[in-house]
Design an enzyme around this catalytic site. Sequence first.
Site, short mmCIF file in Angstrom:
data_model
loop_
_atom_site.label_atom_id
_atom_site.label_comp_id
_atom_site.label_asym_id
_atom_site.label_seq_id
_atom_site.Cartn_x
_atom_site.Cartn_y
_atom_site.Cartn_z
N HIS A 144 -4.99 -9.85 -3.81
CA HIS A 144 -4.27 -9.21 -4.66
C HIS A 144 -3.24 -9.78 -5.02
CE1 HIS A 144 -1.64 -8.63 -1.68
NE2 HIS A 144 -2.70 -8.49 -0.67
N CYS A 160 -4.27 -10.29 3.73
CA CYS A 160 -5.23 -10.71 2.74
C CYS A 160 -4.25 -11.61 1.94
CB CYS A 160 -3.67 -9.56 1.89
SG CYS A 160 -4.02 -7.99 2.07
#
Length: 184
Positions: A144, A160
């Site tokens: 992301h 992440c």
Amino acid sequence: MMDRRTFVAAGLAAVTVPASAKSFELNPKFQPQSVEISNKYQPGQLLVLPRAHFLYFIEAPGQARRYGVGVGRAGLEFTGTATIDVKKKWPTWRPTNEMIERDPQEFAKFVDNDYVQPGGPGNPLGSRALYLFQNGRDTYFRIHGTTAPRSIGRSVSNGCIRMINDHVQDLYERVPIGTVVTVL
């Protein structure tokens, strides 16, 4: 074509980005660039090398587009193979229960409720998110964008894989649902 939500969010991002983020300069080695890579990786596949802080999109045998990334700090990183089963523009976000348990002060607004942060320029997932799944199940790991561009080239996230917003937007357009992601 740009929809109204994207237009408004982009406009807000332009005026709400802190001065410190506007003056940030990314190390040139983390800028997207074409590089040679081993022929053992298939075109269309993503390869992440967390220790080097690079993500590779394999474009052709032996050729890849390389991006700089920020990754999970020790003990929180994702490894293995997954597929991108969901893609979202300006995704919503809520920390996992484990994140809230690890740092209840940082995530205080999420304690004992179902609050979900709306998508937009202040959202930690940034402008795009690619959701990693294994065997049809969400891993809760994502590739992301980020509101913390200084984290690129570092191991500081809750697991992440973070990218500069412009870079994740470029990758988002290149990879379809079903793309294989290997994190070594």
